[in-house]
Design a protein around this motif. Structure first.
Motif, PDB file in Angstrom:
ATOM      1  N   LEU A   8       0.831  -1.203   0.000  1.00  0.00           N
ATOM      2  CA  LEU A   8       0.000   0.000   0.000  1.00  0.00           C
ATOM      3  C   LEU A   8       0.864   1.251   0.000  1.00  0.00           C
ATOM      4  O   LEU A   8       0.570   2.226  -0.701  1.00  0.00           O
ATOM      5  N   TYR A  12       0.833   4.076  -2.848  1.00  0.00           N
ATOM      6  CA  TYR A  12       0.569   5.469  -2.465  1.00  0.00           C
ATOM      7  C   TYR A  12       1.653   6.406  -2.994  1.00  0.00           C
ATOM      8  O   TYR A  12       1.365   7.479  -3.542  1.00  0.00           O
ATOM      9  N   LEU A 227      -8.956   2.155   7.563  1.00  0.00           N
ATOM     10  CA  LEU A 227      -8.843   3.219   6.563  1.00  0.00           C
ATOM     11  C   LEU A 227      -8.514   4.549   7.241  1.00  0.00           C
ATOM     12  O   LEU A 227      -7.676   5.324   6.758  1.00  0.00           O
ATOM     13  N   TRP A 230      -4.843   4.518   8.473  1.00  0.00           N
ATOM     14  CA  TRP A 230      -3.842   4.594   7.412  1.00  0.00           C
ATOM     15  C   TRP A 230      -3.891   5.908   6.651  1.00  0.00           C
ATOM     16  O   TRP A 230      -2.871   6.392   6.173  1.00  0.00           O
ATOM     17  N   ARG A 231      -5.070   6.503   6.535  1.00  0.00           N
ATOM     18  CA  ARG A 231      -5.144   7.761   5.780  1.00  0.00           C
ATOM     19  C   ARG A 231      -4.404   8.879   6.512  1.00  0.00           C
ATOM     20  O   ARG A 231      -3.979   9.852   5.897  1.00  0.00           O
ATOM     21  N   LEU A 234      -0.271   7.538   5.915  1.00  0.00           N
ATOM     22  CA  LEU A 234       0.337   7.472   4.595  1.00  0.00           C
ATOM     23  C   LEU A 234       0.949   8.793   4.129  1.00  0.00           C
ATOM     24  O   LEU A 234       2.056   8.803   3.581  1.00  0.00           O
ATOM     25  N   ARG A 245     -10.970   8.638   3.181  1.00  0.00           N
ATOM     26  CA  ARG A 245     -11.137   7.180   3.243  1.00  0.00           C
ATOM     27  C   ARG A 245     -11.175   6.575   1.842  1.00  0.00           C
ATOM     28  O   ARG A 245     -10.581   5.519   1.578  1.00  0.00           O
ATOM     29  N   VAL A 248      -7.836   5.852   0.185  1.00  0.00           N
ATOM     30  CA  VAL A 248      -7.145   4.641   0.634  1.00  0.00           C
ATOM     31  C   VAL A 248      -7.789   3.409   0.010  1.00  0.00           C
ATOM     32  O   VAL A 248      -7.094   2.481  -0.416  1.00  0.00           O
TER      33      VAL A 248
END
Length: 325
Positions: A8, A12, A227, A230-231, A234, A245, A248
């Protein structure tokens, strides 16, 4: 706190380097959808013209994308789910608009596959109160005091009672409807799609178990929580602004499909018109999971045999090379 999978992070960084380019449009077949809703066995919903819904989606797509209506993208579908669009001037729900929004979400969800019109018609035909229930879910999802999670829970609750509440609309495609309903409103949090592709990515890359064969609120809550986690993390990779959201989810989908290099670097980000073997296998896997989940004594060998067939096909070099049917 769950560690962000390397796949991921890699996707990204590639996306960020391209100025976070959006997902592109793709072809659909308005004629196939119209034909399904004009057949003798088509759903008959009081006060709703499903053929007109298909036409409106195609017309809106043509205006937005400068074509003839045979391409569609997230923005076109999102606009059809606008709270103002789904209600009359007196604030009451507009069944025709809700039907159009639902069909557009299914068009986007099924993409280039040929079975979308049939599956959508089955949802609308099997539940005798389908429009009432779609309107109810739309209202809950866009209610500032409830939202997408509450709408998800409502479907789960009704299904647990054994009712035909939007029967045949599983979470994989039901959350597509919830996604657009919430993304179109600035009063609620967006609740992205949780389908089989995303579920398998979480299993393989994040080692997290989610369920898409039934409406499991705990799975959806876990998914949304990750989500959100991680958002926020990242963007630290290059100092970018906070992600949404849905950003992601889009990156997870690209990572899961293994086509991030294709659509994140393509000039127009257009999906291939053909149905790839990978897409077909994804659809078959969903059907196998649903068959295996049925409480019947006579279906034990069938899913196992089908899974063996899937494994055999996936070993073939044509699948690994991304061949098409």
């Amino acid at each position: 706190m769950t560690t962000i999978p390397d796949s991921l992070t890699t996707t990204y960084k590639r996306w960020a380097a391209l100025d976070q380019r959006p997902q592109g449009s793709f072809r659909w077949r308005p004629g196939s959808w119209s034909n399904r809703f004009t057949r003798v066995d088509a759903p008959h919903l009081e006060g709703v013209n499903l053929e007109a819904s298909v036409k409106e989606a195609a017309d809106d797509a043509a205006k937005a994308l400068g074509g003839v209506g045979d391409r569609i993208d997230r923005n076109v579908v999102r606009a059809l789910h606008s709270p103002a669009k789904l209600r009359d001037t007196d604030g009451s729900p507009n069944p025709q608009a809700v039907a159009t929004a639902f069909i557009a979400a299914m068009v986007w969800g099924y993409g280039t596959s040929g079975y979308g019109p049939y599956r959508t018609a089955r949802v609308l035909s099997t539940d005798p109160r389908a429009m009432e229930h779609l309107i109810e879910i739309a209202s809950i999802a866009q209610d500032p005091e409830q939202g997408g999670r509450a709408a998800f829970a409502k479907i789960s609750e009704q299904r647990a009672k054994g009712e035909r509440y939007l029967k045949y609309l599983g979470p994989a495609f039901g959350t597509k409807f919830l996604y657009f309903l919430t993304a179109a409103s600035d009063k609620v949090e967006t609740t992205p799609v949780l389908d089989a592709v995303v579920r398998r990515w979480f299993r393989d890359e994040a080692h997290e178990t989610l369920y898409t064969t039934w409406w499991d609120p705990d799975s959806y809550a876990k998914y949304l929580g990750l989500l959100d986690e991680w958002r926020e993390k990242l963007p630290e990779a290059n100092g970018s602004a906070l992600l949404e959201r849905e950003d992601v989810e889009l990156l997870i989908f690209a990572s899961a499909r293994g086509d991030a290099d294709l659509w994140l670097t393509s000039d127009d980000l257009v999906r291939p018109e053909e149905l790839s073997l990978g897409e077909l296998l994804d659809a078959v896997k969903v059907e196998i999971d649903q068959l295996a989940a049925r409480p019947r004594e006579d279906n034990r060998e069938g899913p196992d045999l089908l899974r063996q067939l899937i494994e055999w096909v996936e070993r073939d070099d044509a699948v690994s090379e991304g061949g098409t049917l």
